[in-house]
Write a protein that holds these residues in place. Structure first.
Motif, PDB file in Angstrom:
ATOM      1  N   GLU A 113      -0.569   0.711   6.520  1.00  0.00           N
ATOM      2  CA  GLU A 113      -0.216   0.694   5.098  1.00  0.00           C
ATOM      3  C   GLU A 113      -1.409   0.810   4.159  1.00  0.00           C
ATOM      4  O   GLU A 113      -1.229   1.011   2.947  1.00  0.00           O
ATOM      5  CB  GLU A 113       0.547  -0.593   4.786  1.00  0.00           C
ATOM      6  CG  GLU A 113      -0.302  -1.828   4.504  1.00  0.00           C
ATOM      7  CD  GLU A 113      -1.087  -2.386   5.678  1.00  0.00           C
ATOM      8  OE1 GLU A 113      -1.821  -3.367   5.484  1.00  0.00           O
ATOM      9  OE2 GLU A 113      -0.979  -1.853   6.800  1.00  0.00           O
ATOM     10  N   ASP A 124       4.814   1.308  -0.026  1.00  0.00           N
ATOM     11  CA  ASP A 124       5.566   1.018  -1.248  1.00  0.00           C
ATOM     12  C   ASP A 124       6.345   2.237  -1.739  1.00  0.00           C
ATOM     13  O   ASP A 124       7.571   2.156  -1.937  1.00  0.00           O
ATOM     14  CB  ASP A 124       4.619   0.482  -2.321  1.00  0.00           C
ATOM     15  CG  ASP A 124       5.340   0.090  -3.590  1.00  0.00           C
ATOM     16  OD1 ASP A 124       5.873   0.975  -4.298  1.00  0.00           O
ATOM     17  OD2 ASP A 124       5.372  -1.121  -3.914  1.00  0.00           O
ATOM     18  N   PRO A 125       5.684   3.397  -1.971  1.00  0.00           N
ATOM     19  CA  PRO A 125       6.464   4.546  -2.467  1.00  0.00           C
ATOM     20  C   PRO A 125       7.502   5.031  -1.471  1.00  0.00           C
ATOM     21  O   PRO A 125       8.566   5.527  -1.868  1.00  0.00           O
ATOM     22  CB  PRO A 125       5.397   5.614  -2.740  1.00  0.00           C
ATOM     23  CG  PRO A 125       4.205   5.187  -1.951  1.00  0.00           C
ATOM     24  CD  PRO A 125       4.247   3.702  -1.896  1.00  0.00           C
ATOM     25  N   ASP A 131      -4.104   1.898   1.787  1.00  0.00           N
ATOM     26  CA  ASP A 131      -4.249   3.083   0.946  1.00  0.00           C
ATOM     27  C   ASP A 131      -5.727   3.482   0.903  1.00  0.00           C
ATOM     28  O   ASP A 131      -6.568   2.718   0.421  1.00  0.00           O
ATOM     29  CB  ASP A 131      -3.749   2.767  -0.466  1.00  0.00           C
ATOM     30  CG  ASP A 131      -3.698   3.992  -1.365  1.00  0.00           C
ATOM     31  OD1 ASP A 131      -4.359   4.995  -1.051  1.00  0.00           O
ATOM     32  OD2 ASP A 131      -2.996   3.927  -2.390  1.00  0.00           O
ATOM     33  N   ARG A 173       4.620   7.376   7.634  1.00  0.00           N
ATOM     34  CA  ARG A 173       5.945   7.746   7.134  1.00  0.00           C
ATOM     35  C   ARG A 173       6.866   8.146   8.282  1.00  0.00           C
ATOM     36  O   ARG A 173       8.041   7.782   8.313  1.00  0.00           O
ATOM     37  CB  ARG A 173       5.836   8.881   6.115  1.00  0.00           C
ATOM     38  CG  ARG A 173       5.164   8.473   4.809  1.00  0.00           C
ATOM     39  CD  ARG A 173       4.975   9.668   3.887  1.00  0.00           C
ATOM     40  NE  ARG A 173       6.245  10.129   3.353  1.00  0.00           N
ATOM     41  CZ  ARG A 173       6.762   9.709   2.186  1.00  0.00           C
ATOM     42  NH1 ARG A 173       6.117   8.828   1.440  1.00  0.00           N
ATOM     43  NH2 ARG A 173       7.919  10.181   1.763  1.00  0.00           N
ATOM     44  N   ILE A 203      -1.302   8.273   6.469  1.00  0.00           N
ATOM     45  CA  ILE A 203      -0.152   8.147   5.561  1.00  0.00           C
ATOM     46  C   ILE A 203       1.029   8.948   6.104  1.00  0.00           C
ATOM     47  O   ILE A 203       2.159   8.454   6.163  1.00  0.00           O
ATOM     48  CB  ILE A 203      -0.524   8.628   4.142  1.00  0.00           C
ATOM     49  CG1 ILE A 203      -1.535   7.677   3.504  1.00  0.00           C
ATOM     50  CG2 ILE A 203       0.737   8.725   3.271  1.00  0.00           C
ATOM     51  CD1 ILE A 203      -2.076   8.172   2.174  1.00  0.00           C
ATOM     52  N   ARG A 204       0.779  10.185   6.523  1.00  0.00           N
ATOM     53  CA  ARG A 204       1.864  11.027   7.050  1.00  0.00           C
ATOM     54  C   ARG A 204       2.443  10.445   8.325  1.00  0.00           C
ATOM     55  O   ARG A 204       3.668  10.413   8.517  1.00  0.00           O
ATOM     56  CB  ARG A 204       1.343  12.450   7.279  1.00  0.00           C
ATOM     57  CG  ARG A 204       0.966  13.194   6.000  1.00  0.00           C
ATOM     58  CD  ARG A 204       0.694  14.650   6.279  1.00  0.00           C
ATOM     59  NE  ARG A 204      -0.489  14.849   7.113  1.00  0.00           N
ATOM     60  CZ  ARG A 204      -1.730  14.976   6.635  1.00  0.00           C
ATOM     61  NH1 ARG A 204      -1.952  14.936   5.324  1.00  0.00           N
ATOM     62  NH2 ARG A 204      -2.754  15.169   7.456  1.00  0.00           N
ATOM     63  N   HIS A 255      -5.336  10.232   4.939  1.00  0.00           N
ATOM     64  CA  HIS A 255      -4.114  10.945   4.571  1.00  0.00           C
ATOM     65  C   HIS A 255      -3.287  11.345   5.788  1.00  0.00           C
ATOM     66  O   HIS A 255      -2.053  11.407   5.718  1.00  0.00           O
ATOM     67  CB  HIS A 255      -4.464  12.148   3.693  1.00  0.00           C
ATOM     68  CG  HIS A 255      -4.983  11.728   2.346  1.00  0.00           C
ATOM     69  ND1 HIS A 255      -4.151  11.228   1.361  1.00  0.00           N
ATOM     70  CD2 HIS A 255      -6.245  11.666   1.850  1.00  0.00           C
ATOM     71  CE1 HIS A 255      -4.877  10.911   0.290  1.00  0.00           C
ATOM     72  NE2 HIS A 255      -6.148  11.160   0.571  1.00  0.00           N
ATOM     73  N   GLY A 299       0.799  -1.204   0.000  1.00  0.00           N
ATOM     74  CA  GLY A 299       0.000   0.000   0.000  1.00  0.00           C
ATOM     75  C   GLY A 299       0.840   1.266   0.000  1.00  0.00           C
ATOM     76  O   GLY A 299       1.732   1.457  -0.821  1.00  0.00           O
ATOM     77  N   THR A 300       0.593   2.127   0.976  1.00  0.00           N
ATOM     78  CA  THR A 300       1.271   3.424   1.021  1.00  0.00           C
ATOM     79  C   THR A 300       2.723   3.310   1.469  1.00  0.00           C
ATOM     80  O   THR A 300       3.470   4.303   1.366  1.00  0.00           O
ATOM     81  CB  THR A 300       0.535   4.381   1.969  1.00  0.00           C
ATOM     82  OG1 THR A 300       0.535   3.843   3.298  1.00  0.00           O
ATOM     83  CG2 THR A 300      -0.903   4.592   1.511  1.00  0.00           C
ATOM     84  N   GLU A 324      -7.232   5.359  -1.008  1.00  0.00           N
ATOM     85  CA  GLU A 324      -7.721   5.438  -2.387  1.00  0.00           C
ATOM     86  C   GLU A 324      -8.073   4.064  -2.948  1.00  0.00           C
ATOM     87  O   GLU A 324      -8.694   3.962  -4.007  1.00  0.00           O
ATOM     88  CB  GLU A 324      -6.660   6.096  -3.276  1.00  0.00           C
ATOM     89  CG  GLU A 324      -6.219   7.480  -2.817  1.00  0.00           C
ATOM     90  CD  GLU A 324      -7.360   8.478  -2.788  1.00  0.00           C
ATOM     91  OE1 GLU A 324      -8.284   8.353  -3.611  1.00  0.00           O
ATOM     92  OE2 GLU A 324      -7.327   9.381  -1.920  1.00  0.00           O
ATOM     93  N   LYS A 325      -7.657   3.016  -2.242  1.00  0.00           N
ATOM     94  CA  LYS A 325      -7.914   1.648  -2.719  1.00  0.00           C
ATOM     95  C   LYS A 325      -8.732   0.848  -1.722  1.00  0.00           C
ATOM     96  O   LYS A 325      -8.706  -0.375  -1.724  1.00  0.00           O
ATOM     97  CB  LYS A 325      -6.582   0.946  -3.010  1.00  0.00           C
ATOM     98  CG  LYS A 325      -5.769   1.628  -4.107  1.00  0.00           C
ATOM     99  CD  LYS A 325      -4.444   0.937  -4.340  1.00  0.00           C
ATOM    100  CE  LYS A 325      -3.640   1.631  -5.417  1.00  0.00           C
ATOM    101  NZ  LYS A 325      -2.307   1.008  -5.622  1.00  0.00           N
TER     102      LYS A 325
END
Length: 236
Positions: free
Chosen positions: A179, A21-22, A181, A222, A218-219, A215, A18-19, A183-184
């Protein structure tokens, strides 16, 4: 296997990195997936990757009789713990880590599914999990972990006393999902439709919560991953 290779053990096609990966690619990691029960894991013993991530899935951590390949997965996790090699377990991955450490896994009276924050323990407040303070994470599990006495819980919720744990600086287990996402999310809703229906989960509320909190998660993920990576890289 090069030391900048991250291998993810995947139990469901849509429950991937998911997030994360990048983020891993930004750090220069090469990513490989192994689909558990389909792909071999044997070469990962002789040529261990720099990072192993064990992802989630709907099977139980002690379901060896039904899914005998769990034995190979458990052996690989045990080997990495013994060698103090970087290891991240998410959901089922964390449960398998706990099992390898001598912990127990038991069914919860009700499934814990949805976005909610975790409460950090005293030990957790001195860990990379501080990145998650007051940030709702995605819970999606029906089993809970009972850790062996030598391992401390880093985070809790009311229905689940162990939401995260660590072994040294090299191994981190998370019962929840950082992880996923937002959006998915629909892939998860379709793939887990029977579980969601049986648990009486309001899909529209889950969608709204993902849009509201996804979101920020996600931050926070990270920050958590960066702090954790810095810890085990300094100890290598």
């Amino acid at each position: 296997m090069t030391m900048n290779t991250a291998v993810a053990l995947r139990h469901l096609a849509f429950e991937d990195l998911g997030t994360l990966d990048p983020l891993l690619r930004e750090w220069g990691w090469q990513i490989q997936y192994r689909d558990v029960g389909v792909d071999t894991l044997e070469d990962l013993f002789d040529a261990p990757p720099g990072l192993l991530i064990v992802l989630g899935g709907p099977i139980g951590a002690f379901d060896d009789r039904l899914y005998p390949y769990l034995q190979s997965e458990l052996a690989l996790i045990s080997e990495r713990l013994l060698r103090r090699q970087p290891l991240l377990g998410i959901c089922l991955g964390a449960q398998l880590m706990a099992r390898a450490l001598g912990g127990r896994i038991s069914a919860m009276p009700e499934k814990e599914i949805g976005f909610a924050p975790v409460q950090l323990t005293r030990v957790g407040l001195a860990s990379p999990l501080t990145a998650l303070e007051d940030v709702p994470v995605l819970h999606w599990h029906g089993d809970r972990i009972q850790l062996p006495a030598a391992v401390s819980s880093l985070a809790t919720t009311t229905p689940c006393p162990t939401q995260a744990f660590a072994v040294g600086h090299h191994a981190l287990g998370l019962q929840f999902h950082i992880e996923a996402d937002p959006e998915k999310l629909e892939r998860w809703l379709i793939g887990h439709t029977l579980e969601l229906s049986g648990a009486g989960i309001d899909l529209e509320q889950l969608r709204r919560d993902a849009a509201e909190h996804g979101h920020s998660l996600i931050r926070a993920a990270r920050r958590l991953m960066t702090q954790w990576r810095d810890q085990w890289e300094q100890k290598q």
